[in-house]
Write a protein that holds these residues in place. Structure first.
Motif, PDB file in Angstrom:
ATOM      1  N   THR A  40       0.843  -1.187   0.000  1.00 59.67           N
ATOM      2  CA  THR A  40       0.000   0.000   0.000  1.00 59.67           C
ATOM      3  C   THR A  40       0.877   1.234   0.000  1.00 59.67           C
ATOM      4  O   THR A  40       1.857   1.310   0.749  1.00 59.67           O
ATOM      5  CB  THR A  40      -0.877  -0.018   1.262  1.00 59.67           C
ATOM      6  OG1 THR A  40      -1.672  -1.190   1.215  1.00 59.67           O
ATOM      7  CG2 THR A  40      -1.773   1.198   1.331  1.00 59.67           C
ATOM      8  N   TRP A  97      -3.700   5.070   1.873  1.00 54.97           N
ATOM      9  CA  TRP A  97      -4.495   4.352   2.876  1.00 54.97           C
ATOM     10  C   TRP A  97      -5.938   4.186   2.411  1.00 54.97           C
ATOM     11  O   TRP A  97      -6.554   3.144   2.590  1.00 54.97           O
ATOM     12  CB  TRP A  97      -4.442   5.134   4.194  1.00 54.97           C
ATOM     13  CG  TRP A  97      -4.955   4.379   5.367  1.00 54.97           C
ATOM     14  CD1 TRP A  97      -4.251   3.467   6.106  1.00 54.97           C
ATOM     15  CD2 TRP A  97      -6.257   4.459   5.936  1.00 54.97           C
ATOM     16  NE1 TRP A  97      -5.054   2.975   7.106  1.00 54.97           N
ATOM     17  CE2 TRP A  97      -6.282   3.561   7.027  1.00 54.97           C
ATOM     18  CE3 TRP A  97      -7.400   5.204   5.634  1.00 54.97           C
ATOM     19  CZ2 TRP A  97      -7.417   3.387   7.817  1.00 54.97           C
ATOM     20  CZ3 TRP A  97      -8.525   5.027   6.420  1.00 54.97           C
ATOM     21  CH2 TRP A  97      -8.536   4.125   7.497  1.00 54.97           C
ATOM     22  N   THR A 143      -6.172   1.523  -0.764  1.00 48.26           N
ATOM     23  CA  THR A 143      -5.633   0.174  -0.746  1.00 48.26           C
ATOM     24  C   THR A 143      -6.695  -0.860  -1.098  1.00 48.26           C
ATOM     25  O   THR A 143      -7.871  -0.704  -0.773  1.00 48.26           O
ATOM     26  CB  THR A 143      -5.001  -0.150   0.618  1.00 48.26           C
ATOM     27  OG1 THR A 143      -4.325  -1.409   0.507  1.00 48.26           O
ATOM     28  CG2 THR A 143      -6.073  -0.262   1.705  1.00 48.26           C
ATOM     29  N   ASP A 151      -5.566  -4.169  -0.590  1.00 49.09           N
ATOM     30  CA  ASP A 151      -4.956  -5.327   0.067  1.00 49.09           C
ATOM     31  C   ASP A 151      -5.979  -6.002   0.983  1.00 49.09           C
ATOM     32  O   ASP A 151      -6.519  -5.372   1.892  1.00 49.09           O
ATOM     33  CB  ASP A 151      -3.746  -4.843   0.874  1.00 49.09           C
ATOM     34  CG  ASP A 151      -3.001  -5.993   1.529  1.00 49.09           C
ATOM     35  OD1 ASP A 151      -3.598  -7.084   1.675  1.00 49.09           O
ATOM     36  OD2 ASP A 151      -1.826  -5.794   1.895  1.00 49.09           O
ATOM     37  N   GLU A 158      -5.374  -5.549   4.770  1.00 56.75           N
ATOM     38  CA  GLU A 158      -5.807  -4.238   5.284  1.00 56.75           C
ATOM     39  C   GLU A 158      -7.329  -4.212   5.440  1.00 56.75           C
ATOM     40  O   GLU A 158      -7.867  -3.802   6.464  1.00 56.75           O
ATOM     41  CB  GLU A 158      -5.409  -3.136   4.291  1.00 56.75           C
ATOM     42  CG  GLU A 158      -3.939  -2.840   4.222  1.00 56.75           C
ATOM     43  CD  GLU A 158      -3.549  -1.797   5.246  1.00 56.75           C
ATOM     44  OE1 GLU A 158      -4.451  -1.097   5.740  1.00 56.75           O
ATOM     45  OE2 GLU A 158      -2.349  -1.702   5.570  1.00 56.75           O
ATOM     46  N   ASP A 204      -4.066  -0.461  -6.585  1.00 56.75           N
ATOM     47  CA  ASP A 204      -4.867   0.308  -5.636  1.00 56.75           C
ATOM     48  C   ASP A 204      -5.639   1.378  -6.384  1.00 56.75           C
ATOM     49  O   ASP A 204      -5.176   1.895  -7.399  1.00 56.75           O
ATOM     50  CB  ASP A 204      -3.944   0.980  -4.608  1.00 56.75           C
ATOM     51  CG  ASP A 204      -3.371  -0.039  -3.640  1.00 56.75           C
ATOM     52  OD1 ASP A 204      -3.710  -1.227  -3.787  1.00 56.75           O
ATOM     53  OD2 ASP A 204      -2.588   0.351  -2.767  1.00 56.75           O
TER      54      ASP A 204
END
Lengths: 649, 346
Positions: free
Chosen positions: A31, A38, A41, A43, A46, A594
């Motif tokens: 990320t 943030w 992201t 992921d 996360e 992302d």
């Protein structure tokens, strides 16, 4: 691996997590720093943690509501809150726990763990994953916005009409709930699709369907069920909203509407939903308990089948919520029988767990205590469900505290206990540090004793005829003591939850370093470092059995899984696509980067629902336009994302 | 091993204290579902106890198996702090548990199902013919009770207190004037909902004279908690006398205060309440013709005494917030007069 559609033949190498390849993968997958990174992201780790943290925040909110309710009921004829406030509190408590905590927390675990368990690098649809999280968050905020301005749901989570209709409920409460739920349903649907595709498509080669760990079975089954169940209630809420705002007559009796239509549509969703919020939790135990018994789960295949069968029968029991509505006895007999039949697959799991402990070598740990106690609580919640499944018994106990006791043994016993046990089990994987075991024992015993002290007496007050959803009760009916005990127990239970929060906050920074596999467990997630790197696996493993990390000791299969040698996929964000049943690799999937578009689309939906709530045309139009633009940007095709061999140039 | 004992003791103590002790004390509570006062309740009560016993047995058996499973573990116990990988094996015999467990479970369920179906058939309709017919209409938050027997001259309406003759089946049709309510007298019958736009039926029969408490069983809004009623079972002769008295109009008041009260009542209360024989003919609130004959007011909230009636008239929203009874801002003398008039409604 020679499939024509591969854009290339991947190299097969043995690589470690500190090799130059790992460095390269980290740059590709991690990320980006900063607030935009943030928010952008995709992921799954996360997102999984965000799901867990957010749903725990809702759990705490719902818990506080419950404690106020319990203060009000601690003694007869109290006025801690007004009747109106009480009705909003108990309704919001139900909505929060059942929708905003119970499913999302399980989605959080599954989101975090699935790609790791499956030996893959991300969920199949990472951006959809981010979208489903943001939508969950915003729909929760939407519902709580209503609550904050005194217009929270006030008709229970079940929201029966005609009380929910405008003549009886003129304020905006029901519009917040109806629209908020439809909004929330989008999150569940997006998440459900993602889990389905992920389970079928992005796994390690060799992880054929018969080698699925139970976590996959539980979540897959629950999400398949949700995809079929949620439309029913989203439709019902939409009909409620149009009845209220545009004078349609689905439920409005004066114009020929049918109040029972709501109940059918609601419980056709509601009962499968209850299974959807316990099956993944049960599968946490089915995967977690064997680790602490040093043996594979007894009856893996039987338990997997039981999971699926529970969900299927779960679609055929909804009328047991309606035994008092005057339906014909013949119809009720069928649903009585179905409600008994569904006990059988649950019993399969219970006996499988008991046998696993009986024939295994049990190790005491906080996680295993939560799992073992869960089995007992599951049985209590199960038999009280069996009682309410019997039509004549249900006529007496329905809508009494007996059912409140039942639902809390089901939702706390079968959801919260496995989830907390699961947290003790997987926290080391998520953070690299162990939760404190000594504090953990305090945590367990406070929760276990507080829970039983608080919630078991509800069965008693129910048998003594205390109706549920009453803001107070008179002296002299024998309900005083049990209610006081319930309140005390609820507060002790709350202290237990607080101990968990403290343990998480402290251990995150100061816990013992875990290492990759502190429990010496069997599934693939324990073969990665703790916490796992952004790309999960440096090379993609190949699986040869149900228990890749226990193969040498079980010595049951000819071949061996290869964990540290596998396909090197480093031309951008890539993972393997496999065939649905046998997990034969057939594509190198280019995974999306992302993007902030899932957040933007979700925000535009939020604006859309605010527009619908206010019935403001320009706001609705603006939100729709923005949503279209964000979707276009999200889906804009890029050559680098092509999933097929590039044509020769 | 010490931990085993802790688990075992905790489970045993918990089970003993919270399961067994209070169950025995349950049956005599006014709203207890573990009590039956009539032929409809009897088979259900047996089923309740039977399935409850099965349930408790299952919980105890599985609890015992768990404790045994934990305590029969070979020594020394394994622990995660040991060096090197822990043993893993697949001891045989586990699957037998599932076969045996499922066999027993299925048999138990089958038996319970047959029993449930038999009870369901037995209590569906009253065994005897004849009996009394009633209509109960649910309102937010009180009960309208219509005695609908033939001939029409025998019909009347009352509220919140249902009188029935002992030993006679009473067939009740259930309707709702607003939202869903549920008719429930635990000692006589389980719940049947009152659903707007739909007519449901239930029946009750009391074996002995007595007062049986009932309460709304379905959440119906702000004052769901205060929607109680009672069923008073009288010996047939007493019941007939009661009926006869109910059919009569209320006698006109004699003293001045009550006369003034009557005028005030008709003017201020008559658009919602009926007192037969007067100009007060409202249908939105309970029929008050024989108000003082009832034990409580406001659907079981207050005892029916002159003082409580006065308090209720003065501040219904303080006593039952959200109730449909408005605050009429009556003056002190007006309240006293109405109080005096209400006391004459015998």
């Amino acid at each position: 691996m020679t499939v024509a559609d591969y854009s290339r033949e991947p190299r097969i190498l043995a690589e470690s997590y500190d090799s130059p390849l790992a460095e390269r993968l980290k740059t590709l997958w991690e990320t980006k720093p900063g607030i935009i990174g943030w928010l952008s992201t995709v992921d799954h780790k996360e997102i999984g943690i965000r799901y867990i943290v957010t749903s725990f925040a809702f759990l705490v909110l719902g818990g506080i509501e419950a404690l106020i309710v319990r203060l009000q009921l601690a003694q007869p004829e109290q006025s801690v809150v007004t009747p109106t406030q009480y009705n909003e509190l108990f309704s919001m408590h139900g909505v929060t726990m059942i929708f905003l905590y119970a499913l999302p927390v399980l989605s959080g675990f599954s989101n975090y763990l699935w790609p790791l368990i499956l030996g893959s690098r991300d969920m199949a649809l990472p951006r959809l994953n981010a979208f489903s999280y943001w939508t969950f968050l915003f729909s929760g905020l939407f519902l709580y916005a209503g609550f904050a301005i005194g217009a929270g749901p006030n008709d229970g989570w079940f929201n029966y009409v005609p009380y929910a209709l405008k003549p009886f409920n003129p304020g905006p409460s029901q519009d917040f709930y109806a629209l908020g739920f439809i909004f929330f349903g989008l999150s569940v649907t997006a998440g459900g699709i993602n889990f389905m595709v992920t389970a079928l498509r992005t796994r390690a080669p060799g992880m054929s369907i018969n080698r699925f760990p139970m976590m996959i079975w539980g979540t897959l089954t629950a999400n398949a069920g949700n995809l079929l169940a949620v439309p029913s209630v989203s439709l019902a809420f939409f009909m409620l909203w149009t009845d209220r705002q545009f004078g349609t007559h689905f439920f409005n009796v004066e114009a020929g509407g049918q109040p029972l239509l709501w109940q059918h549509l609601f419980w056709m969703f509601g009962h499968p939903w209850v299974y959807a919020i316990v099956l993944p939790a049960m599968s946490i135990v089915s995967d977690g308990l064997p680790v602490f018994c040093r043996r594979p789960l007894v009856g893996h295949t039987a338990v997997a089948l039981a999971t699926v069968i529970t969900m299927i029968i779960g679609f055929g029991v909804w009328v047991h919520h309606m035994f008092a509505t005057g339906l014909p006895n013949l119809a009720m007999s069928f649903f009585n029988a179905a409600s008994f039949v569904i006990v059988i697959p649950s019993a399969v799991s219970v006996f499988a767990w008991v046998a696993t402990i009986w024939t295994g070598r049990f190790i005491y740990a906080t996680a295993s205590l939560f799992f073992v106690s869960f089995i007992w609580l599951f049985v209590i919640g199960g038999v009280s469900g069996f009682l309410t499944g019997s039509v004549p018994v249900d006529w007496q106990v329905t809508d009494t505290y007996f059912v409140v006791g039942h639902i809390h043994y089901v939702l706390i016993g079968i959801n919260v206990f496995p989830v907390v046990g699961g947290l003790y089990l997987w926290f080391p994987k998520m953070t690299g540090r162990m939760l404190n075991e000594r504090l953990g024992r305090w945590n367990f015993w406070t929760m276990f004793l507080g829970f039983n002290l608080g919630f078991f007496p509800m069965h008693i007050s129910g048998l003594m005829g205390m109706p549920r959803r009453v803001y107070t009760y008179p002296d002299g009916l024998g309900w005083n003591t049990v209610n006081l005990v319930t309140t005390i127990g609820a507060f002790i239970f709350a202290i237990g939850v607080l101990l968990l929060v403290i343990n998480v906050l402290v251990s995150r920074k100061h816990g013992r370093i875990a290492g990759p596999n502190p429990w010496d467990a069997s599934n693939l997630e324990w073969s990665t470092p703790s916490p796992p790197p952004p790309y999960n696996f440096v090379v993609l493993p190949t699986v040869a059995s149900r228990h890749p990390l226990w193969e040498d000791r079980l010595n049951e299969t000819e071949g061996r899984s290869t964990i540290h040698e596998g396909a090197v996929l480093d031309h951008g964000k890539e993972t393997l696509g496999v065939s649905p049943l046998d997990a034969i690799p057939d594509a190198i999937l280019k995974m999306p980067h992302d993007s902030i578009m899932p957040l933007c689309l979700s925000l535009s939906l939020m604006v859309l629902f605010v527009g619908l709530l206010l019935k403001t045309g320009w706001l609705i139009g603006l939100a729709l336009l923005a949503g279209c633009i964000f979707s276009l940007i999200w889906l804009w095709p890029r050559v680098s994302q092509g999933q097929r061999r590039e044509p020769a140039t | 091993m010490a931990q085993n004992r802790t688990v075992a003791k905790a489970l045993a103590a918990l089970g003993g204290v919270i399961v067994c002790a209070p169950l025995t004390a349950l049956a005599d509570r006014p709203m207890s579902v573990l009590r039956s006062a009539g032929p409809k309740g009897d088979p259900v009560l047996q089923l309740n106890w039977g399935l409850l016993a099965i349930s408790i047995l299952v919980v105890v058996i599985i609890g015992t198996l768990l404790v045994l499973a934990l305590s029969r573990q070979p020594q020394p116990r394994l622990a995660f702090d040991a060096r090197g990988p822990l043993p893993v094996s697949r001891p045989a015999g586990g699957i037998t548990w599932i076969y045996v467990g499922i066999g027993l479970t299925a048999l138990t369920l089958l038996g319970s199902l047959v029993w449930s179906m038999v009870v369901l058939a037995n209590v569906a309709v009253p065994s005897g013919k004849g009996g009394l017919e009633l209509q109960v209409i649910g309102h937010q938050w009180w009960w309208q009770v219509n005695y609908i027997g033939d001939p029409i001259s025998r019909r009347f309406t009352t509220a919140n207190e249902i009188h029935i003759p002992v030993g006679v089946p009473v067939r009740i049709t259930l309707k709702s004037a607003d939202v869903i309510h549920s008719f429930w007298v635990p000692a006589l019958s389980g719940k049947t909902d009152l659903i707007p736009g739909q007519t449901n039926t239930t029946w009750i029969e009391a074996r002995e004279a007595g007062t049986y408490r009932g309460q709304c069983g379905e959440y119906c809004g702000a004052q769901h908690a205060h929607m109680a009623f009672s069923v008073v079972a009288d010996p047939p002769a007493t019941f007939d006398a009661w009926w006869q008295a109910q059919l009569a109009d209320s006698p006109p008041p004699t003293d001045d205060s009550a006369k003034a009260g009557k005028i005030a009542f008709v003017r201020r209360c008559g658009s919602c309440h009926t007192v037969r024989g007067t100009d007060a003919g409202g249908i939105y609130g309970p029929d008050l013709t024989h108000l003082t004959q009832r034990a409580t007011i406001a659907a079981g909230v207050l005892p029916n005494t002159p003082g409580h009636r006065g308090a209720w008239i003065a501040d219904p929203q303080g006593i039952k917030p959200g109730s449909q009874m408005p605050v009429l801002s009556l003056s002190g003398p007006e309240i006293a007069a109405i109080q005096a008039y209400l006391a004459t409604l015998k």
